[in-house]
Design a protein around this motif. Structure first.
Motif, PDB file in Angstrom:
ATOM      1  N   PRO A   1       0.832  -1.213   0.000  1.00  0.00           N
ATOM      2  CA  PRO A   1       0.000   0.000   0.000  1.00  0.00           C
ATOM      3  C   PRO A   1       0.862   1.257   0.000  1.00  0.00           C
ATOM      4  CG  PRO A   1      -0.582  -1.456   1.831  1.00  0.00           C
ATOM      5  CD  PRO A   1       0.627  -2.024   1.180  1.00  0.00           C
ATOM      6  N   GLU A   2       0.299   2.333  -0.538  1.00  0.00           N
ATOM      7  CA  GLU A   2       1.020   3.612  -0.598  1.00  0.00           C
ATOM      8  C   GLU A   2       1.300   4.159   0.799  1.00  0.00           C
ATOM      9  OE1 GLU A   2       2.417   5.165  -3.169  1.00  0.00           O
ATOM     10  OE2 GLU A   2       1.807   3.463  -4.401  1.00  0.00           O
TER      11      GLU A   2
ATOM     12  N   LEU B   1       8.319   1.824   3.315  1.00  0.00           N
ATOM     13  CA  LEU B   1       9.138   0.632   3.542  1.00  0.00           C
ATOM     14  C   LEU B   1      10.523   0.943   4.079  1.00  0.00           C
ATOM     15  CD1 LEU B   1       8.160  -1.412   0.361  1.00  0.00           C
ATOM     16  CD2 LEU B   1       7.262  -1.637   2.670  1.00  0.00           C
ATOM     17  N   GLU B   2      11.062   2.104   3.723  1.00  0.00           N
ATOM     18  CA  GLU B   2      12.395   2.471   4.201  1.00  0.00           C
ATOM     19  C   GLU B   2      12.389   2.784   5.696  1.00  0.00           C
ATOM     20  OE1 GLU B   2      13.587   5.680   1.732  1.00  0.00           O
ATOM     21  OE2 GLU B   2      13.791   4.415  -0.047  1.00  0.00           O
TER      22      GLU B   2
ATOM     23  N   TRP C   1       5.594  -6.636   9.881  1.00  0.00           N
ATOM     24  CA  TRP C   1       6.273  -5.374  10.137  1.00  0.00           C
ATOM     25  C   TRP C   1       5.709  -4.720  11.380  1.00  0.00           C
ATOM     26  CZ3 TRP C   1       2.346  -5.968   6.721  1.00  0.00           C
ATOM     27  CH2 TRP C   1       1.313  -5.040   6.740  1.00  0.00           C
ATOM     28  N   LYS C   2       6.464  -3.729  11.875  1.00  0.00           N
ATOM     29  CA  LYS C   2       6.045  -2.924  13.029  1.00  0.00           C
ATOM     30  C   LYS C   2       5.898  -1.487  12.572  1.00  0.00           C
ATOM     31  CE  LYS C   2       7.427  -4.584  17.477  1.00  0.00           C
ATOM     32  NZ  LYS C   2       8.357  -4.511  18.582  1.00  0.00           N
TER      33      LYS C   2
ATOM     34  N   GLU D   1      12.885  -1.912  -2.982  1.00  0.00           N
ATOM     35  CA  GLU D   1      13.095  -0.533  -3.426  1.00  0.00           C
ATOM     36  C   GLU D   1      11.831   0.182  -3.864  1.00  0.00           C
ATOM     37  OE1 GLU D   1      16.068  -0.989  -6.417  1.00  0.00           O
ATOM     38  OE2 GLU D   1      17.581  -1.611  -4.964  1.00  0.00           O
ATOM     39  N   SER D   2      10.763  -0.535  -4.199  1.00  0.00           N
ATOM     40  CA  SER D   2       9.546   0.134  -4.658  1.00  0.00           C
ATOM     41  C   SER D   2       8.316  -0.528  -4.038  1.00  0.00           C
ATOM     42  CB  SER D   2       9.458   0.089  -6.186  1.00  0.00           C
ATOM     43  OG  SER D   2       9.247  -1.241  -6.617  1.00  0.00           O
ATOM     44  N   LYS D   3       7.159   0.084  -4.257  1.00  0.00           N
ATOM     45  CA  LYS D   3       5.904  -0.435  -3.697  1.00  0.00           C
ATOM     46  C   LYS D   3       5.460  -1.733  -4.364  1.00  0.00           C
ATOM     47  CE  LYS D   3       5.169   2.997  -0.893  1.00  0.00           C
ATOM     48  NZ  LYS D   3       5.213   2.892   0.521  1.00  0.00           N
TER      49      LYS D   3
END
Length: 149
Positions: free
Chosen positions: A80-81, A85-86, A134-135, A112-114
């Motif tokens: 999702p937008e 992620l970074e 993920w947190k 590196e991308s969505k």
């Protein structure tokens, strides 16, 4: 020499037991039939189960969800937008139930991308369990999906 019914019964039982023992020894010693446990520490994993349920519920409550596309070239994972992620700590896990040697993980730092593609060369044909955990802001999230590639 005549064989009475008692001797025939004993010979038949010994033959049957030998037949069964042959297959037992073959199954135990053959690498072709080597199957692993689902997880090594399954008692420890069982204690984690409620936390996984809560994390899945958190992921289901998101406005946009993670989606998977199974293509001939590989698997596409669409994030999702709203996920940065970074800035997040997390990973994508590929679990192969039939062979733990094929399992692998990809941390968010390598994505590196969505839209992230996992090429078919990394995936053996068959069933895969994909999980993304993920947190974010102190809350844990978990997305799970089974796919056949």
């Amino acid at each position: 020499m005549k064989i009475n019914w008692g001797t025939g019964l004993v010979i038949g039982m010994v033959a049957f037991i030998s037949f069964i023992m042959y297959f037992v020894v073959t199954m135990i010693s053959s690498k072709e039939f080597d199957h692993d446990l689902v997880v090594e520490d399954y008692y420890k994993a069982e204690l984690q189960y409620q936390q996984d349920i809560d994390a899945e519920r958190n992921a289901l409550g998101m406005d946009e969800k993670i989606t998977l596309e199974n293509k001939n070239s590989g698997i596409l994972i669409h994030f999702p937008e709203e996920l940065d992620l970074e800035a997040l700590e997390g990973q994508v896990n590929f679990y192969r139930p039939s062979n733990k040697l094929l399992d692998f993980s990809i941390p968010f730092s390598e994505i590196e991308s969505k839209t992230f593609a996992v090429p078919s060369e990394k995936l053996v044909g068959g069933r895969w369990n994909v999980s993304v955990n993920w947190k974010q802001e102190g809350k844990e999230f978990l997305f799970k999906k089974e796919i056949n590639h």
